[in-house]
Scaffold this motif. Structure first.
Motif, short mmCIF file in Angstrom:
data_model
loop_
_atom_site.label_atom_id
_atom_site.label_comp_id
_atom_site.label_asym_id
_atom_site.label_seq_id
_atom_site.Cartn_x
_atom_site.Cartn_y
_atom_site.Cartn_z
N HIS A 79 0.40 -1.17 0.25
CA HIS A 79 0.11 0.23 0.09
C HIS A 79 0.87 1.20 -0.25
CE1 HIS A 79 0.79 -0.05 3.97
NE2 HIS A 79 0.84 -1.10 4.30
N ALA A 80 2.07 1.02 0.07
CA ALA A 80 3.19 2.25 0.23
C ALA A 80 3.13 2.98 0.95
CB ALA A 80 2.95 3.04 -1.19
N GLU A 81 3.10 2.78 2.42
CA GLU A 81 2.55 3.36 3.21
C GLU A 81 3.42 4.40 3.85
OE1 GLU A 81 2.42 4.36 8.18
OE2 GLU A 81 3.60 2.77 6.61
N VAL A 82 4.32 3.53 3.80
CA VAL A 82 6.00 4.27 3.96
C VAL A 82 6.24 5.64 3.06
CG1 VAL A 82 7.17 2.56 2.70
CG2 VAL A 82 8.42 3.81 4.43
N GLY A 83 6.29 5.26 1.80
CA GLY A 83 6.20 6.52 0.66
C GLY A 83 4.50 7.97 1.49
N ARG A 84 3.72 7.48 1.57
CA ARG A 84 3.61 8.82 1.83
C ARG A 84 3.89 9.78 3.20
NH1 ARG A 84 -3.06 9.91 3.02
NH2 ARG A 84 -2.79 10.68 0.96
N ARG A 85 4.57 8.83 4.07
CA ARG A 85 4.82 9.11 5.91
C ARG A 85 6.58 9.52 5.47
NH1 ARG A 85 0.86 7.56 6.52
NH2 ARG A 85 -0.44 7.29 8.09
N LEU A 86 6.79 9.14 3.96
CA LEU A 86 8.20 9.79 4.13
C LEU A 86 7.87 11.00 2.71
CD1 LEU A 86 10.48 6.86 3.13
CD2 LEU A 86 10.18 8.85 4.87
N GLY A 87 6.86 11.99 2.36
CA GLY A 87 6.43 12.74 1.89
C GLY A 87 6.77 12.07 0.29
N GLU A 88 6.59 11.07 0.27
CA GLU A 88 6.87 10.57 -1.57
C GLU A 88 4.69 10.00 -1.47
OE1 GLU A 88 5.80 10.31 -4.44
OE2 GLU A 88 7.58 8.89 -5.67
N GLU A 89 4.51 11.13 -1.44
CA GLU A 89 2.78 11.54 -1.99
C GLU A 89 1.93 10.36 -3.16
OE1 GLU A 89 -1.41 12.23 -0.34
OE2 GLU A 89 0.58 11.09 -0.14
N TYR A 90 3.49 10.81 -4.30
CA TYR A 90 3.08 10.35 -5.59
C TYR A 90 2.80 8.80 -5.78
CZ TYR A 90 2.29 9.60 -10.83
OH TYR A 90 2.55 9.27 -12.45
N LEU A 91 3.93 8.61 -5.04
CA LEU A 91 3.97 7.07 -4.96
C LEU A 91 2.89 6.17 -3.70
CD1 LEU A 91 5.35 3.72 -5.35
CD2 LEU A 91 7.11 4.96 -3.51
N PHE A 92 2.26 6.77 -3.27
CA PHE A 92 1.52 6.43 -2.54
C PHE A 92 -0.55 5.83 -2.93
CE2 PHE A 92 -2.17 7.09 0.76
CZ PHE A 92 -2.23 6.63 1.43
N GLN A 93 -0.57 7.23 -3.40
CA GLN A 93 -1.78 7.41 -4.20
C GLN A 93 -1.79 6.74 -5.38
OE1 GLN A 93 -3.77 11.33 -4.95
NE2 GLN A 93 -2.67 12.26 -3.35
N THR A 94 -0.47 6.33 -6.08
CA THR A 94 -0.98 4.98 -7.27
C THR A 94 -1.24 3.92 -6.80
OG1 THR A 94 0.87 6.97 -8.21
CG2 THR A 94 0.42 4.21 -8.72
N ALA A 95 -0.26 3.84 -5.64
CA ALA A 95 -0.42 2.39 -4.87
C ALA A 95 -2.34 2.16 -4.94
CB ALA A 95 0.64 2.06 -4.14
N ALA A 96 -2.43 3.08 -3.34
CA ALA A 96 -3.80 3.50 -3.03
C ALA A 96 -4.65 3.17 -4.05
CB ALA A 96 -3.75 4.39 -2.43
N GLU A 97 -4.25 4.23 -5.10
CA GLU A 97 -5.89 4.02 -6.33
C GLU A 97 -5.33 2.19 -7.04
OE1 GLU A 97 -4.29 6.52 -8.75
OE2 GLU A 97 -5.26 8.69 -7.41
N GLU A 98 -4.71 1.42 -7.06
CA GLU A 98 -4.52 0.67 -7.82
C GLU A 98 -5.53 -0.63 -7.63
OE1 GLU A 98 -1.29 -2.79 -9.26
OE2 GLU A 98 -0.75 -0.58 -9.00
#
Length: 587
Positions: free
Chosen positions: A473-492
């Motif tokens: 789910h790329a949660e670690v990306g969101r918490r590191l500030g990489e919102e784009y990766l998180f949103q891509t994974a969440a939408e998928e």
């Protein structure tokens, strides 16, 4: 004015005070209140200059929070000595303030308008006893505060002049109040004087010293004038001194975040944004600015921060203090030649935060420290591509292969070999979508967790399935500030889940639970998410399953941050261990 019974206990307003001094008090009081109002308006304007943020609505909940945490000090009192100290400071101050307000109402309103005195008889006696009692408690609390800060000197507390000034002003105000009262009682000696037990005791000391009536009257007048002048200085300086937290902190509690603690704000229309996160002070919202001023610098976040304890450079208290100073130095605007990133807050400080939420749990001012750090991280991650060592490789693995270790996605179900685990199918409803997570799926040390869960589900006759398309789910990306990766994974993931019919989602990892429960609703994917310990505890309580260890074992229990602090689940893991035979739990 009707005649007053001389035997009736009655407040003697302006006893021994000449007319010029009375005029001085009224003029000085209006000036002090005017300065307070003007400076407070400037402070509010500084907050309001921030970016809009919706912290309105739910007024009932906000009011209850203010009463519980602001008035009754529930968060403050979680630490015994500093909690009791601050509670006594607050309640002592509030009671003395209320006493002043009632005295004003008694003299200026009920006396003048209705020829009736509020402060008389038994109510006046109770009033005097309460003021003396809480005044003494205030002095005791000030003594404890001074001892802690300047004798014991814990590392979390600052020791500069601001705090010495604040403690001194309150001490002089409280003590001078008793001196004035004692001088008056020593001269007048009313029958009800012992109700003012502190002032009466001091009055006996004055008489024992042989102080004459002229001396006592002189002491009363000059102390009264000094007390009034210091009160005016105190009132006028509240918005520009350490005392401003008396206004900012209750406001911050009232406007505190009511959404789940573990939920981070979504960046809407990500592809259309020109800037990301916070790089200039103007990008902070009005609530963040209020956060900075609400900080009392108590240092509780410093004490509990796991990054601070591990030796990292992050000190959450200092981050907020530095941002507060920057805000006032620049008048709420970016100071040219002094960048937020680098000159004020270092990258190492930002990356040091694990977002565990410990600081949020103990902060008596309800400051959103984690949200501020993540907003600052987003600028580094999305505009500069900067990450802490090793993180960029992990995020690249999540983006490319759907898991943080860079394992072959085709091996995601290798943990289930020989178990005939059912896959989710469109049109085939089940009770639980079993979200295995990357750790149980790819880390061989954790395969037994997923395999055991399958056995429990089958023993309980619960229908379930796993999703072949599951990815990190790329949660670690969101918490590191990489919102784009998180949103891509969440939408998928959200799109894949919508293909299937199920009642709940079952998870192991607290981060998976928090993300799917609280952050996937931002992507139109709202589900009931259950942690495996919650389900197992329920099955044990209903005696659907009855496991027992073959021999006595001692089991250490550690609360995951995202299960306990962020989602409030502390009891289920303990209930499971308590219900399993031959298990002894060690916290």
């Amino acid at each position: 004015m009707s005649a007053v019974d001389p035997t009736l206990p009655l407040r003697e307003t302006f006893w021994n005070i000449p007319l010029p001094a009375i005029v001085f008090v009224y003029v000085g009081g209006f000036i002090a209140l005017g300065l307070f109002g003007w400076r407070m308006w400037q402070r509010v304007a500084l907050w309001r200059a921030g970016v809009p943020e919706d912290r309105f609505g739910d007024w009932g909940i906000r009011t209850l929070n203010l009463l519980r945490e602001g008035l009754f000090q529930t968060r403050i009192l979680t630490q015994r000595l500093p909690g009791v100290m601050h509670a006594l400071l607050l309640w002592g101050f509030l009671v003395l303030l209320l006493g002043t307000i009632l005295a004003t109402i008694d003299w200026e309103i009920t006396r003048l308008l209705f020829d009736w005195r509020l402060l008389k008889g038994e109510f006046y006696l109770a009033y005097e006893a309460a003021l003396d009692g809480f005044g003494l408690l205030l002095l005791i609390a000030l003594g404890i505060a001074s001892w802690r800060r300047y004798v014991k000197r814990p590392a979390r507390l600052s020791h500069d002049h601001r705090f010495a000034e604040a403690l001194t002003i309150l001490f002089v105000l409280a003590l001078s109040g008793f001196v004035m009262e004692a001088a008056r009682l020593a001269v007048v000696q009313p029958a009800w004087a012992p109700w003012s037990f502190a002032g009466w005791t001091l009055a006996q000391a004055f008489l024992a010293l042989g102080l004459t009536e002229p001396v006592l009257r002189g002491i009363h007048l000059w102390v009264w004038l000094g007390h009034a002048l210091l009160t005016f200085v105190f009132i006028a300086r509240i918005p520009t001194s350490y005392f401003q937290h008396m206004v900012a902190t209750p406001l911050n509690i009232f406007f505190a975040k009511l959404t789940p603690r573990g939920e981070l704000r979504k960046i809407d229309n990500l592809e259309e944004q020109e800037t990301f996160g916070v790089s200039r002070f103007e990008q902070f919202s009005w609530k963040r600015r209020l956060d900075f001023d609400a900080c009392t610098e108590c240092g509780r976040c410093h004490d509990i921060c796991c990054a601070q304890r591990s030796g990292a450079v992050l000190d959450p208290k200092q981050v907020i203090v530095k941002l507060k100073r920057y805000m006032h130095e620049g008048g709420g605007r970016t100071i040219e030649g002094k960048a937020l990133h680098g000159d004020v807050i270092s990258a190492d400080e930002l990356w040091g935060c694990t977002t565990c939420g410990a600081c949020l749990e103990v902060c008596p001012a309800r400051i959103d420290i984690v949200d501020t750090l993540v907003d600052l991280r987003r600028h580094l991650a999305l505009e500069h591509g900067e990450f802490p060592p090793g993180a960029a490789h992990t995020l690249h693995n999540i983006q490319r292969l759907g898991n943080p270790w860079g394992m072959d996605p085709a091996d995601r179900l290798s943990w289930a070999a020989g178990l005939d685990v059912p896959l989710m199918e469109p049109g085939k409803p089940v009770q639980y979508l079993y979200w295995v997570g990357c750790s149980a799926a790819f880390d061989q040390r954790n395969h037994h967790i997923a395999r055991s869960m399958v056995k429990i589900l089958r023993a309980a006759n619960i229908s379930f399935g796993v999703m072949a398309e599951e990815r990190c789910h790329a949660e670690v990306g969101r918490r590191l500030g990489e919102e784009y990766l998180f949103q891509t994974a969440a939408e998928e993931n959200a799109a894949n889940m919508k293909q299937y019919t199920f009642d709940r989602i079952l998870v192991h990892c607290p981060h998976c639970m928090n993300t799917i429960r609280h952050e996937y609703p931002q992507f139109d994917a709202t589900y009931e998410v259950v942690h495996h310990t919650t389900l197992i505890a329920d099955l044990l309580a209903r005696k659907t399953i009855a496991p027992k260890l073959a021999q006595q074992e001692q089991i250490a229990l550690h609360d995951p941050c995202y299960l306990g602090r962020h989602n409030g689940e502390y009891e289920a893991p303990r209930a499971v261990l308590a219900a399993v035979g031959n298990a002894t739990t060690v916290e």
